[in-house]
Design an enzyme around this catalytic site. Structure first.
Site, PDB file in Angstrom:
ATOM      1  N   ARG A   1       0.815  -1.214   0.000  1.00 57.52           N
ATOM      2  CA  ARG A   1       0.000   0.000   0.000  1.00 57.52           C
ATOM      3  C   ARG A   1       0.850   1.266   0.000  1.00 57.52           C
ATOM      4  O   ARG A   1       0.536   2.231  -0.703  1.00 57.52           O
ATOM      5  CB  ARG A   1      -0.957  -0.012   1.203  1.00 57.52           C
ATOM      6  CG  ARG A   1      -1.882   1.208   1.302  1.00 57.52           C
ATOM      7  CD  ARG A   1      -2.507   1.622  -0.023  1.00 57.52           C
ATOM      8  NE  ARG A   1      -3.156   0.528  -0.732  1.00 57.52           N
ATOM      9  CZ  ARG A   1      -3.506   0.578  -1.996  1.00 57.52           C
ATOM     10  NH1 ARG A   1      -3.232   1.632  -2.739  1.00 57.52           N
ATOM     11  NH2 ARG A   1      -4.108  -0.454  -2.565  1.00 57.52           N
TER      12      ARG A   1
ATOM     13  N   LYS B   1       6.870  37.432   2.287  1.00 55.10           N
ATOM     14  CA  LYS B   1       5.622  37.569   1.537  1.00 55.10           C
ATOM     15  C   LYS B   1       4.826  38.763   2.079  1.00 55.10           C
ATOM     16  O   LYS B   1       5.291  39.464   2.981  1.00 55.10           O
ATOM     17  CB  LYS B   1       4.834  36.266   1.626  1.00 55.10           C
ATOM     18  CG  LYS B   1       5.562  35.099   0.945  1.00 55.10           C
ATOM     19  CD  LYS B   1       4.829  33.783   1.113  1.00 55.10           C
ATOM     20  CE  LYS B   1       3.540  33.746   0.330  1.00 55.10           C
ATOM     21  NZ  LYS B   1       3.775  33.721  -1.139  1.00 55.10           N
TER      22      LYS B   1
END
Length: 285
Positions: free
Chosen positions: A102, A169
């Site tokens: 998996r 930012k």
């Protein structure tokens, strides 16, 4: 960017945590009905098309789960694949193959999707001098694999995390009291802490581009949500003072146009946050 050693360390942490999450105190489905001595073989089957990614990562997962498992590779990372292709065979303990299955599929399906999307952007930029970058818009805990997939697809990595590059930012600038203050405080912080980190500053308009240039010492200016005409003006204004990066409103229709404005880099969060997993299966043979 982080070092190769740190990159590999992050991969091992990812694998360890994912196996812990999935297996817990044992794969009781396999333990209940498959003898510990049983040996098996499986193939990684492609049921889709695109760029395969995660082959080398799968080998790391198999090795972590059971070093005695053997992988025979037919298709390497970064190769175009189509429905019906077999990427590799894995052989060894049947219990071990099932324990790793998996995580291998989850990882390779997502990495292949990211590599495929990145490669499509790279092709759209062919003939320009612009490089496509990823962002930090990644799946929590799976970032290192997703950034590896971007590399496999032909793109480059932006900063890995908050610690390996300074990126000022809009919120940093506003909280700091403006561009000049934010950059000045950052330079002083780096000096006081003896850190050698590159500085990227986001600009929202041409006025802010001029302010950033006046402060000097910035590695790259991020032109956030600029239109094409303003991007061209910003690139001309910046010249050789520092590198340029376009971000915001980046997609298949716009990326080439932004590249033709002359920017050095284009960053896109869509490379990692807006992809559909490639359909792959691990089937016993």
């Amino acid at each position: 960017m982080i070092s190769k050693a740190q990159f590999e360390k992050e991969l091992q942490i990812l694998i360890s945590n994912a196996i812990r999450e999935d297996v817990g105190d044992g794969d009781h489905s396999s333990l209940a009905c498959i003898p510990a001595s049983a040996q098996g073989k499986a193939k990684l089957l492609v049921k889709d098309e695109g760029i395969i990614a995660g082959v080398e990562f799968a080998k790391m997962i198999f090795d972590y789960v059971d070093p005695s498992m053997q992988v025979e590779t037919f298709i390497e990372d970064g190769t175009p694949v189509k429905y019906g292709d077999v990427v590799f065979h894995v052989s060894g303990s049947s219990q071990s193959i099932l324990k790793a299955e998996r995580m291998v599929l989850n990882s390779m399906q997502r990495m292949s999707a990211i590599a495929t999307k990145t490669n499509s952007y790279v092709k759209l930029l062919a003939g320009t001098n612009t490089t496509v970058l990823d962002t930090r818009k990644t799946t929590p805990g799976f970032r290192v694999a997703e950034k590896w997939a971007v590399q496999i697809g032909g793109g480059e990595n932006h900063r890995f995390a908050l610690y390996d590059m300074i990126m000022l930012k809009d919120n940093h600038i506003d909280f700091a009291g403006g561009i000049a203050l934010a950059i000045a405080k950052t330079k002083e912080y780096l000096k006081q802490t003896n850190r050698d980190l590159k500085i990227i500053v986001e600009a929202r308009n041409l006025g802010e581009v001029a302010e950033i240039l006046a402060s000097k010492g910035v590695y790259r200016i991020l032109l956030d949500n600029f239109d094409y005409d303003t991007t061209k003006k910003a690139v001309a204004l910046i010249g050789d003072s520092c590198l340029t990066e376009s971000s915001g409103n980046i997609n298949e229709e716009t990326i080439r146009n932004y590249a033709e404005c002359g920017v050095n880099y284009i960053s896109s969060g869509a490379l990692t946050h807006s992809v559909y997993n490639m359909d792959l299966s691990l089937k016993a043979i």
